[in-house]
Design an enzyme around this catalytic site. Structure first.
Site, PDB file in Angstrom:
ATOM      1  N   SER A 131       4.758  -7.196   7.464  1.00 14.61           N
ATOM      2  CA  SER A 131       5.841  -8.078   7.007  1.00 14.61           C
ATOM      3  C   SER A 131       7.116  -7.779   7.783  1.00 14.61           C
ATOM      4  CB  SER A 131       6.114  -7.866   5.520  1.00 14.61           C
ATOM      5  OG  SER A 131       7.260  -8.601   5.120  1.00 14.61           O
ATOM      6  N   TYR A 188       7.609  -1.622  -2.035  1.00 10.64           N
ATOM      7  CA  TYR A 188       6.875  -2.658  -1.289  1.00 10.64           C
ATOM      8  C   TYR A 188       7.331  -2.696   0.165  1.00 10.64           C
ATOM      9  CZ  TYR A 188       5.364  -7.230   0.392  1.00 10.64           C
ATOM     10  OH  TYR A 188       4.813  -8.235   1.153  1.00 10.64           O
TER      11      TYR A 188
HETATM   12  N1  LIG Z   1       4.228 -14.295   0.715  1.00 11.49           N
HETATM   13  C1  LIG Z   1       5.108 -13.630   1.458  1.00 11.49           C
HETATM   14  O1  LIG Z   1       6.320 -13.932   1.487  1.00 11.49           O
HETATM   15  C2  LIG Z   1       4.629 -12.504   2.331  1.00 11.49           C
HETATM   16  C3  LIG Z   1       5.439 -12.096   3.396  1.00 11.49           C
HETATM   17  C4  LIG Z   1       5.025 -11.037   4.191  1.00 11.49           C
HETATM   18  C5  LIG Z   1       3.801 -10.426   3.937  1.00 11.49           C
HETATM   19  N2  LIG Z   1       3.034 -10.839   2.890  1.00 11.49           N
HETATM   20  C6  LIG Z   1       1.762 -10.146   2.664  1.00 11.49           C
HETATM   21  O2  LIG Z   1       0.709 -11.089   2.742  1.00 11.49           O
HETATM   22  C7  LIG Z   1      -0.443 -10.559   2.060  1.00 11.49           C
HETATM   23  C8  LIG Z   1      -1.028 -11.650   1.187  1.00 11.49           C
HETATM   24  O3  LIG Z   1      -0.086 -11.978   0.180  1.00 11.49           O
HETATM   25  P1  LIG Z   1       0.237 -13.469  -0.238  1.00 11.49           P
HETATM   26  O4  LIG Z   1       1.669 -13.690   0.004  1.00 11.49           O
HETATM   27  O5  LIG Z   1      -0.757 -14.397   0.345  1.00 11.49           O
HETATM   28  O6  LIG Z   1       0.107 -13.351  -1.822  1.00 11.49           O
HETATM   29  P2  LIG Z   1      -1.042 -13.707  -2.852  1.00 11.49           P
HETATM   30  O7  LIG Z   1      -1.330 -15.157  -2.818  1.00 11.49           O
HETATM   31  O8  LIG Z   1      -0.591 -13.074  -4.107  1.00 11.49           O
HETATM   32  O9  LIG Z   1      -2.344 -12.974  -2.277  1.00 11.49           O
HETATM   33  C9  LIG Z   1      -2.646 -11.631  -2.534  1.00 11.49           C
HETATM   34  C10 LIG Z   1      -4.138 -11.453  -2.412  1.00 11.49           C
HETATM   35  O10 LIG Z   1      -4.432 -10.051  -2.569  1.00 11.49           O
HETATM   36  C11 LIG Z   1      -5.356  -9.915  -3.645  1.00 11.49           C
HETATM   37  N3  LIG Z   1      -5.150  -8.674  -4.373  1.00 11.49           N
HETATM   38  C12 LIG Z   1      -4.024  -8.275  -5.020  1.00 11.49           C
HETATM   39  N4  LIG Z   1      -4.239  -7.095  -5.626  1.00 11.49           N
HETATM   40  C13 LIG Z   1      -5.525  -6.749  -5.347  1.00 11.49           C
HETATM   41  C14 LIG Z   1      -6.347  -5.649  -5.700  1.00 11.49           C
HETATM   42  N5  LIG Z   1      -5.875  -4.642  -6.458  1.00 11.49           N
HETATM   43  N6  LIG Z   1      -7.627  -5.628  -5.258  1.00 11.49           N
HETATM   44  C15 LIG Z   1      -8.114  -6.635  -4.502  1.00 11.49           C
HETATM   45  N7  LIG Z   1      -7.384  -7.704  -4.132  1.00 11.49           N
HETATM   46  C16 LIG Z   1      -6.108  -7.752  -4.557  1.00 11.49           C
HETATM   47  C17 LIG Z   1      -5.103 -11.101  -4.549  1.00 11.49           C
HETATM   48  O11 LIG Z   1      -6.238 -11.325  -5.350  1.00 11.49           O
HETATM   49  P3  LIG Z   1      -6.144 -11.441  -6.973  1.00 11.49           P
HETATM   50  O12 LIG Z   1      -5.343 -12.668  -7.259  1.00 11.49           O
HETATM   51  O13 LIG Z   1      -7.574 -11.535  -7.385  1.00 11.49           O
HETATM   52  O14 LIG Z   1      -5.466 -10.186  -7.450  1.00 11.49           O
HETATM   53  C18 LIG Z   1      -4.885 -12.197  -3.515  1.00 11.49           C
HETATM   54  O15 LIG Z   1      -6.116 -12.653  -3.037  1.00 11.49           O
HETATM   55  C19 LIG Z   1       0.056  -9.347   1.286  1.00 11.49           C
HETATM   56  O16 LIG Z   1      -0.305  -8.169   1.978  1.00 11.49           O
HETATM   57  C20 LIG Z   1       1.567  -9.517   1.297  1.00 11.49           C
HETATM   58  O17 LIG Z   1       2.238  -8.293   1.196  1.00 11.49           O
HETATM   59  C21 LIG Z   1       3.414 -11.869   2.094  1.00 11.49           C
END
Ligand SMILES: NC(=O)c1ccc[n+]([C@@H]2O[C@H](COP(=O)([O-])OP(=O)(O)OC[C@H]3O[C@@H](n4cnc5c(N)ncnc54)[C@H](OP(=O)(O)O)[C@@H]3O)[C@@H](O)[C@H]2O)c1
Length: 257
Positions: A136, A149
């Site tokens: 990120s 985080y």
């Molecule tokens: N959105 C942003 O602004 C942003 C920016 C920079 C980086 N990121 C990174 O992008 C990645 C994906 O996040 P996202 O934004 O797409 O959010 P998201 O839609 O909440 O996706 C998170 C994913 O991780 C899974 N997950 C969470 N806890 C878990 C656990 N304990 N065991 C197995 N799976 C788990 C969730 O599954 P469940 O729903 O089943 O828990 C979901 O599939 C993350 O690493 C996040 O830090 C996001």
């Protein structure tokens, strides 16, 4: 059955689902996982694209979950690994409950590093493979009101650039995808106090475009990618602006109102 296999963690929603979709459309079969049953809905949608999809519900913040997930991979050669599963927490550090903080560290750092080590070794033994880690841009910013985080993302960004250097000249590539704020469920998850912070309501990037940029960079073997000119400008500024000011800017976006 495709002749290439992609493994995507956290593929039920958001960036992980989009990365899995791109891998399926690009001719991979998939092993995907997430923490909740919604992964099976995602798997059905991905199967409709023609891919064979194995979906597992595992809590990757636990050792048992990582072991179950690794057993599902079952030694099969992985062509693409997207280390994407991650959570945020929000709220002031002292107000967070320790089990939640530990779970965040176990998921974002311990689990990602464990699986990266296992699949990285396998790819090196085989002499091929591509890895995409979701870091990120906040890894460059001290993050009041989501301090741990942001620190986990600093760890991942740093780990990626270090391993890329160690692996220089290797056929195994590692790409760090560093998105800015992106419209995914991460801001509105239960137990995540970012929901009450200004960032939750601000305009954010399109996860489809962010994933496309990350996937293309991984296929090209690029080392790092920050999707969006505005995010690249912020990242460039982090090298010039003092940490105290960066922290205050982050606070304005992340402090619950
Ligand atoms: N959105 C942003 O602004 C942003 C920016 C920079 C980086 N990121 C990174 O992008 C990645 C994906 O996040 P996202 O934004 O797409 O959010 P998201 O839609 O909440 O996706 C998170 C994913 O991780 C899974 N997950 C969470 N806890 C878990 C656990 N304990 N065991 C197995 N799976 C788990 C969730 O599954 P469940 O729903 O089943 O828990 C979901 O599939 C993350 O690493 C996040 O830090 C996001």
């Amino acid at each position: 059955m495709a002749d290439r296999l992609a493994v995507v963690t956290g593929a039920s929603t958001g960036l992980g689902y989009q990365l899995a979709r791109l891998a399926a459309q690009d001719g991979h079969d998939l092993i995907i996982c997430a923490d909740e049953d919604e992964i099976h809905t995602a798997a059905d949608k991905l199967r409709s694209l023609g891919a064979q999809v194995e979906a597992t519900v595992v809590d990757l913040s636990s050792k048992a979950g990582v072991d179950t997930f690794w057993a599902a991979v079952d030694g099969r050669p992985v062509d693409l690994f997207c280390a994407n599963a991650g959570r945020a927490l929000g709220q002031a550090f002292a107000d967070q409950d320790w089990p939640d903080v530990k779970r965040l560290i176990d998921l974002n750092i311990l689990q990602t590093t464990t699986v990266l080590h296992r699949i990285g070794r396998q790819m090196h033994a085989r002499g091929q493979g591509r890895i995409l880690v979701t870091g990120s841009i906040v890894g460059y910013v001290p993050g009041p009101y989501d301090a741990v985080y942001d620190a986990t993302k600093a760890y991942l960004n740093s780990l990626c650039y270090a391993l890329q250097d160690e692996w220089e000249g290797s056929p195994v590539t590692l790409t760090c995808l560093m998105p800015g704020p992106t419209e995914t469920p991460i801001f509105h998850r239960e137990g995540n106090d970012l929901e009450d912070a200004p960032i939750a309501e601000q305009d954010k990037d399109d996860p489809v475009k962010v994933a496309e940029r990350g996937y293309a960079a991984a296929m090209e073997g690029q080392r790092g990618v920050v999707p969006g000119l505005h995010n690249r400008a912020i990242t460039a500024l982090t090298g010039l602006v003092p940490e105290t000011i960066l922290a205050r800017i982050h606070r304005m976006a992340a402090e619950p109102q």
